[in-house]
Structures are given as structure tokens and as C-alpha cells.
Design a protein around this motif. Structure first.
Motif: not given
Length: 307
Positions: A79-90
Motif C-alpha cells: 500500500x505504501x509503495x502504491x502511494x509513494x511520491x519519492x524517487x527512492x524507497x526505504x
């Protein structure tokens, strides 16, 4: 402003730990981030205790996992991945503490070295948080398909919260929501096997809290739900590596050795079937599996004899 990094944090009944985690995120020396706190259906007062932080710092968002995602860490993270706005994920956990230079250091490595991810080290603690050391990034090694064996066997520990990813790594990849343990190990193996390359650095940038109620703690206490999930994750890894023609004999033997402790799930038979081995290959695996306990006993005896 659009955040550069999206922090995804699943939470479940951690009101007694999460404030300390969020405060450590606020102390990051790199400030262009958003933190998506995904509540996985908790019943404690987590929202109440973090409300003051949410009011003062709009980079934090508290969200309820919708029912379209399965309950658990994988569904919450997806769910967080589908909402993420950043170009990088942690991914950060809701009971740990983050080094102040975590985001700054990981981002510098990924951007300066032009790699898809940066893996750093973690340090466990129980009550007192270790002192922070501030050092320039020290490259340890490259990470790519050639290191799959070391990643799969945990010689290289790509833990869930020790990697900063370029978002492109998750363009077509998500966590398997049916898994309740080893979901990050299975997911990260798919990312590496797809050809994404990164770097591992020696810097300790994350501090994980040890307590018996964590997923890892439950697994090592032989929780049947966690153990069953680990066996399912192994089979998913076998399927993926077989499809990509990356399933080596050494990796197969490693999984067969693990199967000795998973007889209640018929893991050995499932591995052999999933790997689609030839007749001769099945015979080799059966021979290895049958005589492995004897070999392990002799190895242990020899080690004690000469110690």
C-alpha cells in the motif's frame, strides 16, 4: 515540494515504541522525505501518542491499510509503495532507531555511484541505544546476480530495513502478501535476480530493537505461522530462480539442508518438484538429503574432537 525519499513504515500496536522511532527520523540530516505510517489494523493508542508529531511535521502521514491489501507487513508495505511520491524507497520498522545520517549516506552512495540501491549495516540493541558514529561512506562490495548465493544464505544480510532503493526497483515488483515471514528476503531476491545492481557499505546506519514479540523473535521461537511462511518463501525463490535459469546446485543444496528442519511441511519433496529436476537430478538430491544428517553429525564430531 515533492519528496526525494519515501519512508514506508508498517505499524501494529507499537504505541510504546513508535514515538522514539519517529523522533529518530525527524533528526535526519537529509530532510526531503515523506514518511507513510501504515496502520495494519492495530487496536492500541498509536494514533493518539503520535498525534503531536503528525500535527507539527506534515512529512509524516498516518494511514489505515485498506482491505484491498491483505493484513500483514507485505500488504501494508505494498500500500505504501502504491502511494509513494519519492524517487527512492526505504522501509523502517516501528520499533527501531535510525542513524541521523541514514538517508543522507544512502542517497549519496546511490546517486554518486549510479547504482540502484545501497545496503548498509545494522546493530541490535535491547534497551540502551548505541552511540552514533559519523563517518563517510565506506564501500564494502558490489551486489548483483553473482552474489545471489550469499544473499540467499544470509551471508550478506539484506534485512528489510537496511536498504535504500531506487523506486524503479519496484516498478513491477511487490511483496507477496500471503507471506507472514521472510517476505523481504523473497522480494529482495527477485529484485537482485532481475539484474538490479547495488553497493554494500560498512557503515552502521540502523539500530534494531531485540524483543520476543517481533516477527524475527517469533520465528526463532518456532512460531508455526512464521515457520510455515519461511517454507513458502523458499519455494517462491526456487520458482523465480528456476524461471531465470539462476538456480545453481549450491543454492539447491542449501535449501535441501534447510528442509531437514521442515519435514512437517514436506519441504524437501516440494523443492524437488518445484525445481523440475531431471530423473538423475532427483536421485542426486535424494541421496544428498538422505545422507546429510550423517555428514552433519560427522562434521560436528570432528569439530569437537579437534577443538
Amino acid at each position: 515540494m515533492k519528496p526525494v525519499i519515501t519512508i514506508i513504515m508498517a505499524t501494529y500496536n507499537r504505541a510504546h515504541f513508535i514515538v522514539e522511532t519517529l523522533l529518530s527520523i525527524q533528526k535526519q540530516t537529509f530532510g526531503e522525505w515523506e514518511c507513510l505510517i501504515i496502520d495494519d489494523g492495530g487496536t492500541d493508542n498509536t494514533h493518539e501518542v503520535i498525534a503531536p508529531i503528525l500535527e507539527k511535521d506534515t512529512r509524516f502521514q498516518f494511514l489505515k491499510r485498506p482491505d484491498t491489501y491483505l493484513k500483514g507487513l507485505p500488504g501494508s508495505r505494498n500500500y505504501g509503495l502504491d502511494l509513494a511520491k519519492g524517487d527512492f524507497i526505504i522501509f523502517f520498522d516501528d520499533d527501531d532507531v535510525v542513524h541521523p545520517d541514514n538517508l543522507k549516506t544512502g542517497l549519496a552512495v546511490v546517486q554518486n555511484e549510479k547504482v540502484a540501491f545501497c545496503h548498509y549495516q545494522k546493530q541490535a540493541f535491547e534497551i540502551e541505544i548505541p552511540n552514533f558514529e559519523f563517518n563517510e561512506p565506506k564501500i564494502k562490495q558490489a551486489l548483483n546476480q553473482s552474489h545471489l548465493y550469499d544473499i540467499i544464505t544470509h551471508k550478506i544480510g539484506l534485512a528489510s530495513c537496511t536498504v535504500l532503493w531506487n523506486k524503479k526497483c519496484f516498478e513491477t515488483i511487490r511483496f507477496k502478501e500471503e507471506l507472514l515471514y521472510a517476505e523481504e528476503w523473497e522480494c529482495y531476491t527477485r529484485i537482485i535476480s532481475k539484474g538490479f545492481e547495488g553497493l554494500s557499505i560498512e557503515n552502521v546506519l540502523y539500530f534494531n530493537r531485540k524483543h520476543p514479540n517481533s516477527n524475527t523473535g517469533e520465528f526463532f521461537n518456532n512460531n508455526p505461522i512464521r515457520k510455515k511462511s519461511n517454507s513458502e518463501a523458499i519455494l517462491l525463490v526456487v520458482v523465480n530462480l528456476k524461471e531465470k535459469q539462476l538456480l545453481t546446485d549450491s543454492i539447491l543444496r542449501y535449501f535441501i539442508q534447510i528442509a531437514l528442519d521442515y519435514k512437517e511441511y514436506q519441504l524437501f519433496s516440494a523443492i524437488v518438484e518445484t525445481a523440475q529436476l531431471s530423473g538423475f537430478g532427483k536421485i542426486k538430491c535424494q541421496f544428498f538429503y538422505t545422507f546429510l544428517p550423517v555428514r552433519l553429525y560427522l562434521y560436528s564430531f570432528k569439530k569437537k574432537l579437534f577443538s
